[in-house]
Design a protein around this motif. Structure first.
Motif, PDB file in Angstrom:
ATOM      1  N   HIS A 193       0.833  -1.203   0.000  1.00 17.49           N
ATOM      2  CA  HIS A 193       0.000   0.000   0.000  1.00 17.49           C
ATOM      3  C   HIS A 193       0.869   1.256   0.000  1.00 17.49           C
ATOM      4  CE1 HIS A 193      -3.831  -2.068   0.715  1.00 17.49           C
ATOM      5  NE2 HIS A 193      -3.196  -2.827   1.577  1.00 17.49           N
ATOM      6  N   ASP A 194       2.169   1.090   0.179  1.00 15.48           N
ATOM      7  CA  ASP A 194       3.074   2.229   0.314  1.00 15.48           C
ATOM      8  C   ASP A 194       3.534   2.700  -1.068  1.00 15.48           C
ATOM      9  OD1 ASP A 194       5.276   3.950   0.758  1.00 15.48           O
ATOM     10  OD2 ASP A 194       5.701   2.985   2.681  1.00 15.48           O
ATOM     11  N   HIS A 195       2.984   3.784  -1.540  1.00 17.88           N
ATOM     12  CA  HIS A 195       3.315   4.270  -2.880  1.00 17.88           C
ATOM     13  C   HIS A 195       4.760   4.739  -2.988  1.00 17.88           C
ATOM     14  CE1 HIS A 195      -1.061   5.006  -4.446  1.00 17.88           C
ATOM     15  NE2 HIS A 195      -0.890   3.803  -3.940  1.00 17.88           N
ATOM     16  N   ASN A 196       5.337   5.178  -1.891  1.00 16.29           N
ATOM     17  CA  ASN A 196       6.741   5.604  -1.926  1.00 16.29           C
ATOM     18  C   ASN A 196       7.657   4.437  -2.267  1.00 16.29           C
ATOM     19  OD1 ASN A 196       6.235   8.311  -1.292  1.00 16.29           O
ATOM     20  ND2 ASN A 196       6.186   7.864   0.900  1.00 16.29           N
ATOM     21  N   ASP A 211      -3.069  -1.825 -15.583  1.00 17.74           N
ATOM     22  CA  ASP A 211      -1.752  -2.447 -15.725  1.00 17.74           C
ATOM     23  C   ASP A 211      -0.917  -1.533 -16.619  1.00 17.74           C
ATOM     24  OD1 ASP A 211       0.516  -3.950 -16.174  1.00 17.74           O
ATOM     25  OD2 ASP A 211      -0.541  -5.736 -16.877  1.00 17.74           O
ATOM     26  N   GLY A 212       0.128  -0.933 -16.045  1.00 18.39           N
ATOM     27  CA  GLY A 212       0.941  -0.035 -16.847  1.00 18.39           C
ATOM     28  C   GLY A 212       2.059   0.593 -16.049  1.00 18.39           C
ATOM     29  N   PRO A 213       2.727   1.599 -16.621  1.00 17.76           N
ATOM     30  CA  PRO A 213       3.801   2.297 -15.924  1.00 17.76           C
ATOM     31  C   PRO A 213       3.313   2.903 -14.610  1.00 17.76           C
ATOM     32  CG  PRO A 213       3.804   2.863 -18.249  1.00 17.76           C
ATOM     33  CD  PRO A 213       2.546   2.084 -18.001  1.00 17.76           C
ATOM     34  N   VAL A 214       4.250   3.096 -13.682  1.00 17.79           N
ATOM     35  CA  VAL A 214       3.913   3.546 -12.329  1.00 17.79           C
ATOM     36  C   VAL A 214       3.044   4.796 -12.345  1.00 17.79           C
ATOM     37  CG1 VAL A 214       4.859   4.401 -10.155  1.00 17.79           C
ATOM     38  CG2 VAL A 214       5.967   2.493 -11.326  1.00 17.79           C
ATOM     39  N   GLU A 215       3.467   5.833 -13.077  1.00 16.50           N
ATOM     40  CA  GLU A 215       2.733   7.097 -13.050  1.00 16.50           C
ATOM     41  C   GLU A 215       1.358   6.979 -13.700  1.00 16.50           C
ATOM     42  OE1 GLU A 215       4.796  10.525 -14.310  1.00 16.50           O
ATOM     43  OE2 GLU A 215       6.309  10.397 -12.729  1.00 16.50           O
ATOM     44  N   ASP A 216       1.213   6.089 -14.678  1.00 16.38           N
ATOM     45  CA  ASP A 216      -0.082   5.920 -15.321  1.00 16.38           C
ATOM     46  C   ASP A 216      -1.110   5.324 -14.361  1.00 16.38           C
ATOM     47  OD1 ASP A 216       1.082   6.915 -17.553  1.00 16.38           O
ATOM     48  OD2 ASP A 216       0.990   5.063 -18.738  1.00 16.38           O
ATOM     49  N   VAL A 217      -0.663   4.420 -13.479  1.00 17.25           N
ATOM     50  CA  VAL A 217      -1.590   3.730 -12.570  1.00 17.25           C
ATOM     51  C   VAL A 217      -1.708   4.455 -11.237  1.00 17.25           C
ATOM     52  CG1 VAL A 217      -2.111   1.557 -11.393  1.00 17.25           C
ATOM     53  CG2 VAL A 217      -1.088   1.520 -13.682  1.00 17.25           C
ATOM     54  N   GLY A 242      -0.603   7.602 -10.662  1.00 19.17           N
ATOM     55  CA  GLY A 242      -0.677   9.046 -10.821  1.00 19.17           C
ATOM     56  C   GLY A 242       0.684   9.660 -10.531  1.00 19.17           C
ATOM     57  N   PRO A 243       0.884  10.910 -10.914  1.00 18.89           N
ATOM     58  CA  PRO A 243       2.193  11.552 -10.672  1.00 18.89           C
ATOM     59  C   PRO A 243       2.469  11.693  -9.187  1.00 18.89           C
ATOM     60  CG  PRO A 243       0.558  13.144 -11.424  1.00 18.89           C
ATOM     61  CD  PRO A 243      -0.078  11.804 -11.583  1.00 18.89           C
ATOM     62  N   ALA A 244       3.740  11.619  -8.835  1.00 22.16           N
ATOM     63  CA  ALA A 244       4.144  11.762  -7.440  1.00 22.16           C
ATOM     64  C   ALA A 244       3.858  13.179  -6.967  1.00 22.16           C
ATOM     65  CB  ALA A 244       5.626  11.440  -7.283  1.00 22.16           C
ATOM     66  N   ALA A 245       3.457  13.297  -5.700  1.00 24.28           N
ATOM     67  CA  ALA A 245       3.183  14.617  -5.127  1.00 24.28           C
ATOM     68  C   ALA A 245       4.470  15.416  -5.035  1.00 24.28           C
ATOM     69  CB  ALA A 245       2.549  14.461  -3.758  1.00 24.28           C
ATOM     70  N   MET A 246       4.403  16.660  -5.440  1.00 27.01           N
ATOM     71  CA  MET A 246       5.576  17.541  -5.360  1.00 27.01           C
ATOM     72  C   MET A 246       5.723  18.068  -3.953  1.00 27.01           C
ATOM     73  SD  MET A 246       6.878  17.571  -8.382  1.00 27.01           S
ATOM     74  CE  MET A 246       7.926  19.028  -8.342  1.00 27.01           C
ATOM     75  N   PRO A 247       6.963  18.110  -3.443  1.00 27.89           N
ATOM     76  CA  PRO A 247       7.172  18.668  -2.102  1.00 27.89           C
ATOM     77  C   PRO A 247       6.804  20.145  -2.074  1.00 27.89           C
ATOM     78  CG  PRO A 247       9.272  18.333  -3.218  1.00 27.89           C
ATOM     79  CD  PRO A 247       8.227  17.687  -4.075  1.00 27.89           C
ATOM     80  N   GLN A 248       6.148  20.549  -0.982  1.00 26.50           N
ATOM     81  CA  GLN A 248       5.703  21.912  -0.885  1.00 26.50           C
ATOM     82  C   GLN A 248       6.847  22.833  -0.467  1.00 26.50           C
ATOM     83  OE1 GLN A 248       2.067  22.677   1.033  1.00 26.50           O
ATOM     84  NE2 GLN A 248       0.984  21.036  -0.036  1.00 26.50           N
ATOM     85  N   ALA A 249       6.894  23.991  -1.087  1.00 27.16           N
ATOM     86  CA  ALA A 249       7.950  24.940  -0.766  1.00 27.16           C
ATOM     87  C   ALA A 249       7.759  25.505   0.632  1.00 27.16           C
ATOM     88  CB  ALA A 249       7.928  26.088  -1.787  1.00 27.16           C
ATOM     89  N   VAL A 250       8.874  25.738   1.301  1.00 26.53           N
ATOM     90  CA  VAL A 250       8.844  26.307   2.647  1.00 26.53           C
ATOM     91  C   VAL A 250       8.796  27.815   2.529  1.00 26.53           C
ATOM     92  CG1 VAL A 250      10.045  26.508   4.837  1.00 26.53           C
ATOM     93  CG2 VAL A 250      10.132  24.362   3.556  1.00 26.53           C
ATOM     94  N   ALA A 251       7.813  28.431   3.191  1.00 24.37           N
ATOM     95  CA  ALA A 251       7.670  29.892   3.111  1.00 24.37           C
ATOM     96  C   ALA A 251       8.795  30.591   3.855  1.00 24.37           C
ATOM     97  CB  ALA A 251       6.323  30.301   3.697  1.00 24.37           C
TER      98      ALA A 251
END
Length: 246
Positions: free
Chosen positions: A206-209, A229-235, A237-246
């Motif tokens: 269950h761990d997408h990381n 059934d397909g490439p990682v990002e297709d199934v 979804g795109p990996a979450a982008m790290p949020q910028a620190v203000a």
């Protein structure tokens, strides 16, 4: 050649002495009935999968979707009731920490049984015992019956035995993430080496990381069927982008 091939594979589990019609009605979406006293659970249905050398495949889906059942089928633990399963290459499985373990036997006795199952000669057996003993860190507890082990100790023993030799086909369920932090730090280093050495990896998690780190292909299951059934990002979804620190 290393290969896993499933052609129209089905796995069913018969349940007996379930006569209540109300129960049958609740399970109609997943079950088919043969008679008033027998219910058959359709765990996997019409699976067609081909995994070739070099592939790293992740299995995803909610609990009960069929991930662990599919791993056990690939490992030869469950026999298909329909279709054809072919696995070419030596198999190593990290599926169930209790699989192949005799709870009445000591740790050392279980290691020796594991060596007999693999057909190891005496010299190889001695080396295997030394390797498992050192890596598990169980010390004097290896002379204690396994039934007295904690869950973490059982994982240590099973993990050490399963990873002492690199297989061509590596089948893993996410139980290997269990255990104390110190052991997991050591286990992760060995797991990374094991994954790199295997020709085929099939990992249920269950761990997408972890799936993004180790897998290049994802198979999503739902109610025993393949729904993606397909490439990682297709199934996944795109990996979450790290949020910028203000």
């Amino acid at each position: 050649m290393t290969l896993i091939s499933l052609q129209n594979v089905a796995i069913e589990f018969p349940l007996y002495h379930f006569g209540a019609r109300s129960l049958k009605k609740r399970l109609l979406a997943r079950l088919k009935t043969d008679d008033s006293n027998r219910i058959v659970v359709a765990a996997l249905r019409d699976l067609n999968i081909e995994i070739r050398s070099g592939e790293r495949v992740g299995l995803v889906g909610h609990n009960g979707a069929g991930k662990s059942t599919l791993l056990r089928t690939m490992a030869g633990i469950y026999a298909p009731v329909a279709g054809r399963l072919e696995v070419q290459g030596s198999i190593g499985s990290l599926i169930d920490p209790s699989a192949g373990i005799d709870p009445e036997g000591t740790g050392i006795e279980n290691i020796r049984l594991h060596c007999l199952y693999r057909g190891l000669e005496r010299e190889a057996t001695d080396a295997f015992i030394e390797e498992v003993s050192a890596f598990s860190g169980l010390g004097e507890f290896l002379d204690v019956p396994v039934r007295g082990y904690s869950a973490g100790m059982s994982v240590r023993l099973s993990f050490a035995m399963a990873t002492a030799m690199t297989p061509e086909v590596l089948l893993m369920d996410e139980w290997f993430l269990a255990g104390d932090a110190d052991f997991m730090a050591t286990a992760e280093a060995r797991m990374t080496s094991l994954v790199g050495g295997a020709k085929i990896l099939v990992l249920a998690s269950h761990d997408h990381n972890i799936l993004r780190r180790w897998c290049s292909r994802i198979i999503r299951l739902d109610r025993g069927r393949i729904v993606a059934d397909g490439p990682v990002e297709d199934v996944l979804g795109p990996a979450a982008m790290p949020q910028a620190v203000a």
